[in-house]
Design a protein around this motif. Sequence first.
Motif, PDB file in Angstrom:
ATOM      1  N   TYR A 164      -8.759  -3.567  -1.745  1.00  0.00           N
ATOM      2  CA  TYR A 164      -7.446  -3.204  -1.206  1.00  0.00           C
ATOM      3  C   TYR A 164      -6.722  -2.247  -2.157  1.00  0.00           C
ATOM      4  O   TYR A 164      -6.173  -1.227  -1.730  1.00  0.00           O
ATOM      5  N   SER A 202       0.826  -1.199   0.000  1.00  0.00           N
ATOM      6  CA  SER A 202       0.000   0.000   0.000  1.00  0.00           C
ATOM      7  C   SER A 202       0.858   1.246   0.000  1.00  0.00           C
ATOM      8  O   SER A 202       2.000   1.254   0.427  1.00  0.00           O
ATOM      9  N   VAL A 245      -2.998   0.655   4.009  1.00  0.00           N
ATOM     10  CA  VAL A 245      -4.002  -0.371   4.272  1.00  0.00           C
ATOM     11  C   VAL A 245      -3.323  -1.623   4.810  1.00  0.00           C
ATOM     12  O   VAL A 245      -2.346  -2.107   4.225  1.00  0.00           O
ATOM     13  N   SER A 288      -5.651   1.586  -1.330  1.00  0.00           N
ATOM     14  CA  SER A 288      -4.208   1.842  -1.306  1.00  0.00           C
ATOM     15  C   SER A 288      -3.800   3.019  -2.166  1.00  0.00           C
ATOM     16  O   SER A 288      -2.676   3.517  -2.065  1.00  0.00           O
ATOM     17  N   VAL A 297      -6.021   2.393   7.229  1.00  0.00           N
ATOM     18  CA  VAL A 297      -7.237   1.584   7.186  1.00  0.00           C
ATOM     19  C   VAL A 297      -6.867   0.170   7.624  1.00  0.00           C
ATOM     20  O   VAL A 297      -5.951  -0.442   7.069  1.00  0.00           O
TER      21      VAL A 297
END
Length: 352
Positions: free
Chosen positions: A158, A43, A167, A162, A146
């Motif tokens: 995701y 991320s 994340v 990101s 997150v």
Amino acid sequence: MSTGTRPALARFASSIPKVALAAVAALTLSACGGGTDKSDGKSSGSSSAPSDGKKSAAFPVTIEHKYGSTTIENEPQRIVTLGLSDQDTVLALGHKPLGATDWFKERPYGKWTWTKDKWGSQPPEIVGEREEFNMEKIAALKPDLVLAVYSGMKKEQYDTLSKFTKVVAQPKEFPNYGASWQVMTRQIGKTLGKEAETEKLIAGIDGQFKEVRARNPQWAKMTLAVADSFEAGKYSAFTKTDAKAIFFNELGFQLKPQITEMAKPGWNAAEFGSEKLNTLDVDRLVWVTSSTAANDRIKAEPLYKKLKVHQEKRDLFVPYEGPDVGAAFSFNTVLSIPYAIKAIEPLLAAIK
């Protein structure tokens, strides 16, 4: 109302509408100044420094998860939790999420009995339910982290998140919702730079389980199953990876391997009809149900009446909420476990 079966079942796949993705792209620039989506699954995005302007010695930290690894440079200040119970660990470690998910819309942002003193007067933004995340709302909160640890987050989700924030997804070594509470607590604790505090929390909970086992050594020789039934003729029993089964296993009971073997791959519960109710003929049977009507329906099932565990009154019917006993061991977190132990131990000890 759910007793917690549904979060871990693969049947509840979620998707992100294209219009939501477009909205997120527009929000990204205003939320975090833009970001780059790395193809290696790591991320990217911005994160804020501690409020006193000093960099914590705990950072940077790199967290491995299902979709790669995420490096957190500074202590997170604006946290959003997407895992169904992630908020409990975050609260226990002294942070209050800006955004959180609903537990099937039953309790806003997971505000249960064991967290009522943690949230205070300002509730977080509701940014999703189960695996349906509202990307626009999340971006608008401008999070620097997150968390989606106790979740079924998809790769597409995701990747989208990101683009504008850090994340941390679910643990990679386990199926979705299949990691123990210790594993998930440590993952969140490391992410927040609070590994020492996390180990103290875990040691305290482990100590409580140890005390229960010492008070009830006879449980180690007993098999136990946790079950529910949402409608007539349909039953579920929870596998060894389910939070509820893990809770009772840590109380000292043995789990029945057949239940795990019966479940479909990736599922946290074996589902079956009345003809297989004999699977539940164990030393102790715990039903977590939604109402007395559901209890009466189960007890009235002719094949259930034939089970020794019922005939000998070794079955226990526990409410999901009101009081929140079933919810507490369904969450199975550092905050809910003490509540669950206090409520369930005397009920089990009373069974002869």
